[in-house]
Design a protein around this motif. Sequence first.
Motif, PDB file in Angstrom:
ATOM      1  N   ARG A  57       0.844  -1.191   0.000  1.00  0.00           N
ATOM      2  CA  ARG A  57       0.000   0.000   0.000  1.00  0.00           C
ATOM      3  C   ARG A  57       0.880   1.243   0.000  1.00  0.00           C
ATOM      4  O   ARG A  57       1.728   1.400   0.853  1.00  0.00           O
ATOM      5  N   PRO A  58       0.672   2.147  -0.953  1.00  0.00           N
ATOM      6  CA  PRO A  58       1.564   3.290  -1.068  1.00  0.00           C
ATOM      7  C   PRO A  58       1.447   4.305   0.063  1.00  0.00           C
ATOM      8  O   PRO A  58       2.435   4.868   0.473  1.00  0.00           O
ATOM      9  N   ASP A  59       0.236   4.552   0.561  1.00  0.00           N
ATOM     10  CA  ASP A  59       0.107   5.524   1.640  1.00  0.00           C
ATOM     11  C   ASP A  59      -1.219   5.326   2.361  1.00  0.00           C
ATOM     12  O   ASP A  59      -2.072   4.566   1.938  1.00  0.00           O
ATOM     13  N   ALA A  60      -1.389   6.047   3.473  1.00  0.00           N
ATOM     14  CA  ALA A  60      -2.585   5.896   4.298  1.00  0.00           C
ATOM     15  C   ALA A  60      -3.844   6.311   3.547  1.00  0.00           C
ATOM     16  O   ALA A  60      -4.891   5.684   3.690  1.00  0.00           O
ATOM     17  N   GLU A  61      -3.753   7.363   2.737  1.00  0.00           N
ATOM     18  CA  GLU A  61      -4.927   7.831   2.005  1.00  0.00           C
ATOM     19  C   GLU A  61      -5.425   6.775   1.025  1.00  0.00           C
ATOM     20  O   GLU A  61      -6.617   6.525   0.916  1.00  0.00           O
ATOM     21  N   THR A  62      -4.504   6.136   0.334  1.00  0.00           N
ATOM     22  CA  THR A  62      -4.871   5.069  -0.591  1.00  0.00           C
ATOM     23  C   THR A  62      -5.491   3.906   0.179  1.00  0.00           C
ATOM     24  O   THR A  62      -6.474   3.314  -0.267  1.00  0.00           O
ATOM     25  N   ASN A  63      -4.929   3.584   1.331  1.00  0.00           N
ATOM     26  CA  ASN A  63      -5.445   2.512   2.162  1.00  0.00           C
ATOM     27  C   ASN A  63      -6.877   2.813   2.613  1.00  0.00           C
ATOM     28  O   ASN A  63      -7.740   1.945   2.565  1.00  0.00           O
ATOM     29  N   ILE A  64      -7.122   4.044   3.032  1.00  0.00           N
ATOM     30  CA  ILE A  64      -8.460   4.429   3.474  1.00  0.00           C
ATOM     31  C   ILE A  64      -9.446   4.317   2.314  1.00  0.00           C
ATOM     32  O   ILE A  64     -10.533   3.765   2.461  1.00  0.00           O
ATOM     33  N   LEU A  65      -9.057   4.809   1.134  1.00  0.00           N
ATOM     34  CA  LEU A  65      -9.920   4.729  -0.035  1.00  0.00           C
ATOM     35  C   LEU A  65     -10.195   3.273  -0.409  1.00  0.00           C
ATOM     36  O   LEU A  65     -11.334   2.901  -0.696  1.00  0.00           O
ATOM     37  N   ALA A  66      -9.170   2.434  -0.376  1.00  0.00           N
ATOM     38  CA  ALA A  66      -9.345   1.020  -0.710  1.00  0.00           C
ATOM     39  C   ALA A  66     -10.309   0.352   0.259  1.00  0.00           C
ATOM     40  O   ALA A  66     -11.160  -0.437  -0.152  1.00  0.00           O
ATOM     41  N   ARG A  67     -10.192   0.663   1.528  1.00  0.00           N
ATOM     42  CA  ARG A  67     -11.114   0.093   2.524  1.00  0.00           C
ATOM     43  C   ARG A  67     -12.545   0.579   2.302  1.00  0.00           C
ATOM     44  O   ARG A  67     -13.495  -0.192   2.446  1.00  0.00           O
ATOM     45  N   GLU A  68     -12.699   1.843   1.949  1.00  0.00           N
ATOM     46  CA  GLU A  68     -14.036   2.371   1.678  1.00  0.00           C
ATOM     47  C   GLU A  68     -14.659   1.680   0.470  1.00  0.00           C
ATOM     48  O   GLU A  68     -15.834   1.299   0.496  1.00  0.00           O
ATOM     49  N   VAL A  69     -13.867   1.506  -0.576  1.00  0.00           N
ATOM     50  CA  VAL A  69     -14.372   0.837  -1.781  1.00  0.00           C
ATOM     51  C   VAL A  69     -14.700  -0.614  -1.468  1.00  0.00           C
ATOM     52  O   VAL A  69     -15.765  -1.118  -1.849  1.00  0.00           O
ATOM     53  N   LEU A  70     -13.817  -1.315  -0.767  1.00  0.00           N
ATOM     54  CA  LEU A  70     -14.074  -2.709  -0.411  1.00  0.00           C
ATOM     55  C   LEU A  70     -15.324  -2.819   0.450  1.00  0.00           C
ATOM     56  O   LEU A  70     -16.125  -3.734   0.289  1.00  0.00           O
ATOM     57  N   SER A  71     -15.522  -1.862   1.342  1.00  0.00           N
ATOM     58  CA  SER A  71     -16.719  -1.853   2.170  1.00  0.00           C
ATOM     59  C   SER A  71     -17.973  -1.741   1.310  1.00  0.00           C
ATOM     60  O   SER A  71     -18.958  -2.453   1.531  1.00  0.00           O
ATOM     61  N   LEU A  72     -17.949  -0.844   0.327  1.00  0.00           N
ATOM     62  CA  LEU A  72     -19.098  -0.697  -0.573  1.00  0.00           C
ATOM     63  C   LEU A  72     -19.322  -1.963  -1.389  1.00  0.00           C
ATOM     64  O   LEU A  72     -20.459  -2.378  -1.608  1.00  0.00           O
ATOM     65  N   VAL A  73     -18.248  -2.596  -1.833  1.00  0.00           N
ATOM     66  CA  VAL A  73     -18.360  -3.832  -2.616  1.00  0.00           C
ATOM     67  C   VAL A  73     -18.980  -4.941  -1.769  1.00  0.00           C
ATOM     68  O   VAL A  73     -19.866  -5.664  -2.230  1.00  0.00           O
TER      69      VAL A  73
ATOM     70  N   GLN B 156     -23.912  -9.445  -7.591  1.00  0.00           N
ATOM     71  CA  GLN B 156     -23.190  -8.245  -8.018  1.00  0.00           C
ATOM     72  C   GLN B 156     -21.826  -8.177  -7.356  1.00  0.00           C
ATOM     73  O   GLN B 156     -20.835  -7.838  -7.997  1.00  0.00           O
ATOM     74  N   ARG B 157     -21.762  -8.512  -6.091  1.00  0.00           N
ATOM     75  CA  ARG B 157     -20.507  -8.467  -5.341  1.00  0.00           C
ATOM     76  C   ARG B 157     -19.465  -9.377  -5.971  1.00  0.00           C
ATOM     77  O   ARG B 157     -18.316  -8.975  -6.169  1.00  0.00           O
ATOM     78  N   ASP B 158     -19.853 -10.578  -6.333  1.00  0.00           N
ATOM     79  CA  ASP B 158     -18.914 -11.534  -6.929  1.00  0.00           C
ATOM     80  C   ASP B 158     -18.373 -11.014  -8.250  1.00  0.00           C
ATOM     81  O   ASP B 158     -17.167 -11.077  -8.513  1.00  0.00           O
ATOM     82  N   ALA B 159     -19.251 -10.496  -9.100  1.00  0.00           N
ATOM     83  CA  ALA B 159     -18.824  -9.983 -10.403  1.00  0.00           C
ATOM     84  C   ALA B 159     -17.921  -8.759 -10.242  1.00  0.00           C
ATOM     85  O   ALA B 159     -16.867  -8.670 -10.883  1.00  0.00           O
ATOM     86  N   VAL B 160     -18.308  -7.823  -9.389  1.00  0.00           N
ATOM     87  CA  VAL B 160     -17.504  -6.612  -9.166  1.00  0.00           C
ATOM     88  C   VAL B 160     -16.137  -6.982  -8.612  1.00  0.00           C
ATOM     89  O   VAL B 160     -15.108  -6.468  -9.040  1.00  0.00           O
ATOM     90  N   PHE B 161     -16.096  -7.906  -7.671  1.00  0.00           N
ATOM     91  CA  PHE B 161     -14.823  -8.309  -7.077  1.00  0.00           C
ATOM     92  C   PHE B 161     -13.898  -8.913  -8.133  1.00  0.00           C
ATOM     93  O   PHE B 161     -12.732  -8.525  -8.237  1.00  0.00           O
ATOM     94  N   LEU B 162     -14.410  -9.848  -8.909  1.00  0.00           N
ATOM     95  CA  LEU B 162     -13.558 -10.523  -9.880  1.00  0.00           C
ATOM     96  C   LEU B 162     -13.044  -9.576 -10.963  1.00  0.00           C
ATOM     97  O   LEU B 162     -11.872  -9.624 -11.325  1.00  0.00           O
ATOM     98  N   VAL B 163     -13.903  -8.685 -11.458  1.00  0.00           N
ATOM     99  CA  VAL B 163     -13.502  -7.813 -12.560  1.00  0.00           C
ATOM    100  C   VAL B 163     -12.718  -6.602 -12.063  1.00  0.00           C
ATOM    101  O   VAL B 163     -11.639  -6.307 -12.573  1.00  0.00           O
ATOM    102  N   TYR B 164     -13.232  -5.903 -11.069  1.00  0.00           N
ATOM    103  CA  TYR B 164     -12.615  -4.641 -10.666  1.00  0.00           C
ATOM    104  C   TYR B 164     -11.544  -4.777  -9.591  1.00  0.00           C
ATOM    105  O   TYR B 164     -10.622  -3.983  -9.538  1.00  0.00           O
ATOM    106  N   VAL B 165     -11.652  -5.774  -8.732  1.00  0.00           N
ATOM    107  CA  VAL B 165     -10.635  -5.950  -7.688  1.00  0.00           C
ATOM    108  C   VAL B 165      -9.533  -6.888  -8.170  1.00  0.00           C
ATOM    109  O   VAL B 165      -8.352  -6.575  -8.067  1.00  0.00           O
ATOM    110  N   GLU B 166      -9.922  -8.025  -8.729  1.00  0.00           N
ATOM    111  CA  GLU B 166      -8.929  -9.019  -9.161  1.00  0.00           C
ATOM    112  C   GLU B 166      -8.460  -8.804 -10.595  1.00  0.00           C
ATOM    113  O   GLU B 166      -7.477  -9.393 -11.009  1.00  0.00           O
ATOM    114  N   GLY B 167      -9.170  -8.003 -11.375  1.00  0.00           N
ATOM    115  CA  GLY B 167      -8.715  -7.665 -12.706  1.00  0.00           C
ATOM    116  C   GLY B 167      -9.002  -8.687 -13.797  1.00  0.00           C
ATOM    117  O   GLY B 167      -8.383  -8.663 -14.860  1.00  0.00           O
TER     118      GLY B 167
END
Length: 154
Positions: A81-97, A104-115
């Motif tokens: 993780r590059p910095d705290a701000e990125t970490n906070i944003l990643a946690r917020e996005v993961l929380s929404l996912v 929807q969660r499975d599809a979003v995770f595989l495409v947008y999180v796992e690439g």
Amino acid sequence: MPRVWRYALVLTRRRDTADDLSQNTALRALDRAAQYTPGTRLDAWVFTIAGSIWRNDLRAAAVRRGQGVVPVEDVDLADGRPDAETNILAREVLSLVTELPDAQRDAVFLVYVEGYSYLEAASILDIPVGTVMSRLAAGRRKINEAVKGKEAEG
């Protein structure tokens, strides 16, 4: 294995169940290593195994569904993780996912999180590509609505 565990956590929403699912996935992958097709994505093959095991578990024990959501603060995100701000944003996005409906969660995770590509995600989830696209659109819409709602509050 951290990616398999993270996917298991997204599927199960419970640390203990994710531990069991990732271990069962590893065991099944080892047992069925001869079924792996060289030259294809190993990670997609393992994710397919994890999804299959989880769907079978759900069919066998419906009581697992909905017991104990993991707080996003307890989820270990990828290293580097590059910095705290990125970490906070990643946690917020993961929380929404994680708040999205299961499909929807499975599809979003595989495409947008796992690439994974839409085609790869469709293969892992054993659904048509069009269904993946539809679930992604619905997931994006819900995440956008949640973000707009938080911005209006703040």
